[in-house]
Design an enzyme around this catalytic site. Structure first.
Site, mmCIF file in Angstrom:
data_model
loop_
_atom_site.group_PDB
_atom_site.id
_atom_site.type_symbol
_atom_site.label_atom_id
_atom_site.label_comp_id
_atom_site.label_asym_id
_atom_site.label_seq_id
_atom_site.Cartn_x
_atom_site.Cartn_y
_atom_site.Cartn_z
ATOM 1 N N ARG A 17 26.196 68.274 59.017
ATOM 2 C CA ARG A 17 27.315 68.674 59.890
ATOM 3 C C ARG A 17 27.983 69.941 59.337
ATOM 4 N NH1 ARG A 17 32.508 70.082 59.518
ATOM 5 N NH2 ARG A 17 32.952 68.325 58.145
ATOM 6 N N ASP A 18 28.682 69.825 58.216
ATOM 7 C CA ASP A 18 29.408 70.972 57.651
ATOM 8 C C ASP A 18 28.425 72.101 57.326
ATOM 9 O OD1 ASP A 18 31.335 72.553 56.351
ATOM 10 O OD2 ASP A 18 32.296 70.829 55.435
ATOM 11 N N HIS A 209 37.152 66.333 49.772
ATOM 12 C CA HIS A 209 36.111 67.210 50.354
ATOM 13 C C HIS A 209 36.373 68.627 49.849
ATOM 14 C CE1 HIS A 209 33.892 68.501 54.246
ATOM 15 N NE2 HIS A 209 34.450 69.631 53.848
ATOM 16 N N HIS A 211 35.158 72.603 49.028
ATOM 17 C CA HIS A 211 34.263 73.761 49.149
ATOM 18 C C HIS A 211 34.317 74.513 47.827
ATOM 19 C CE1 HIS A 211 32.977 73.610 53.385
ATOM 20 N NE2 HIS A 211 33.953 72.716 53.414
ATOM 21 N N CYS A 242 33.441 76.343 57.452
ATOM 22 C CA CYS A 242 33.991 76.301 58.808
ATOM 23 C C CYS A 242 33.889 77.689 59.434
ATOM 24 C CB CYS A 242 35.450 75.857 58.755
ATOM 25 S SG CYS A 242 36.245 75.944 60.369
ATOM 26 N N ASN A 251 30.084 73.843 50.651
ATOM 27 C CA ASN A 251 30.661 72.718 49.916
ATOM 28 C C ASN A 251 30.092 72.691 48.507
ATOM 29 O OD1 ASN A 251 30.612 71.917 52.886
ATOM 30 N ND2 ASN A 251 31.878 70.318 52.007
#
Ligand code: COA
Ligand code: ZN
Length: 327
Positions: A17-18, A209, A211, A242, A251
């Protein structure tokens, strides 16, 4: 710093996803499914499969339904997806998702840029999404973006972050993820915020979470775990970011976090060799180099052969020693 002493940690993979949302090349649906099926066997607590966002906003994940339908769901792994609004929630429900990962930013500017809504408009949408999820018996996690700072607004006061957490806690969500969207967090800040939110909402399922935009991701992960966080999001190979947050990069890499935490004595449940092999496959899929370190270097006890002329070096050292005057 403490040793892990066998403490169980729960690792969530967000590469599909990310990570994929940020790739310029569309990853073919069959390849996404094959990668997720491979990851399912590596010990993750949760895999964020895709997002149910608008195909205009995130074209890379426009195949969310098909991916969800065709993956082989392994018992014990939670398959989640990012949901920004009611339309996304309806799609997620049709896809029989295990959990809604609803999203908004604690920064007004980032929320407008990313979701095209004010924070209050997002909260109103997400309140309806939560009602839908409750009717369907699906658990809800809230991912709050920019809790350690916003690339457009700068510092976000901890009181603002706490305020949004309190409002979601009042709606009885099961979990909250503290997202460092563009790697602005630093370890002492992470420790302070994590300790504060854990003390205020001890029953909440907390996730962090990070990055790795400024190289602080691993240190931040340790700070979060030492503050009592037991779940971490991470991305195989360190891909991610993002598209609506200026300067966003990937990440913290799953293989790097898992390796570090295992060295420190935590029980991550992860198959490190399997992760390294999966990172090689991912590199072929995305067609560019990855930022993860351990997939290149191997485990810290990976042993390399000595230099080719090592026997000569040893003999010469012996000869020199024999020539030295004896005491
Ligand atoms: N899934 C699929 N389509 C959606 C959708 C969803 N969840 N939400 C809206 N749409 C569609 C609408 O049906 C509409 O389609 P149409 O143009 O064919 O009529 C179009 O998208 C615009 O709808 P609107 O409600 O006006 O959305 P918007 O343009 O204001 O965008 C979001 C709002 C939230 C849908 C969009 O900004 C988005 O998906 N953002 C996600 C960003 C993201 O994932 N960032 C990275 C993760 S943090
Ligand atoms: Zn992220």
């Amino acid at each position: 710093m403490k040793t892990g002493n066998g403490t169980r940690l729960f690792l969530n993979e967000v590469a599909t996803r990310d990570g994929f949302q940020m790739e310029s090349r569309f990853i073919p649906t069959d390849d996404k499914i094959a990668l997720i099926d491979r990851l399912s066997r590596l010990g993750y607590a949760k895999i964020e499969v895709t997002s149910f966002t608008s195909a205009k906003a995130i074209p890379a994940l426009r195949d969310g339904e098909e991916v969800m339908q065709r993956i082989a769901r392994r018992p014990g792994v939670v398959y989640t997806a990012l949901v920004p609004n009611v339309r996304g929630a309806e799609r997620a429900l049709e896809s029989r998702i295990d959990e809604f990962n609803i999203v908004m930013s604690v920064s007004e500017t980032h929320n407008l840029a990313n979701l095209r809504m004010t924070r209050e408009q997002s909260f109103a949408q997400l309140t309806d999404v939560i009602a839908l999820a409750k009717q369907a018996g699906v658990p809800i996690n809230v991912s709050l973006s920019c809790v350690f700072g916003c690339p457009m607004e700068g510092e976000v006061p901890p009181a603002v972050v706490q305020g949004w957490i309190d409002r979601f806690a009042a709606l009885e969500v099961q979990g909250v993820t503290l997202c460092d969207t563009t790697g602005m967090a630093f370890p002492t800040q992470v420790q302070a915020l994590c300790e504060a939110v854990l003390a205020r909402h001890p029953a909440m399922g907390w996730t962090a979470h990070f990055h790795n935009t400024r190289g602080m991701g691993l240190a931040n992960a340790v700070a979060a775990v030492e503050a009592g966080i037991r779940r971490l999001d991470m991305s195989l190979g360190g891909i991610g970011g993002c598209p609506y947050a200026p300067g966003a990069t990937g990440n913290v890499a799953t293989e790097d976090v898992a390796h570090m935490l295992q060295c420190m004595g935590y029980d991550t449940g992860m198959d490190l060799d399997g992760l390294i092999a999966a990172a090689a496959e991912l590199e072929a899929l995305v067609q560019h180099g990855l930022s993860g370190q351990v997939s290149r270097a191997g485990h810290r006890l990976t042993r390399h052969a000595p230099p080719a002329d090592f026997n000569d070096i040893v003999s010469r050292a012996r000869e020199r020693r024999q020539k030295e005057p004896q005491p």
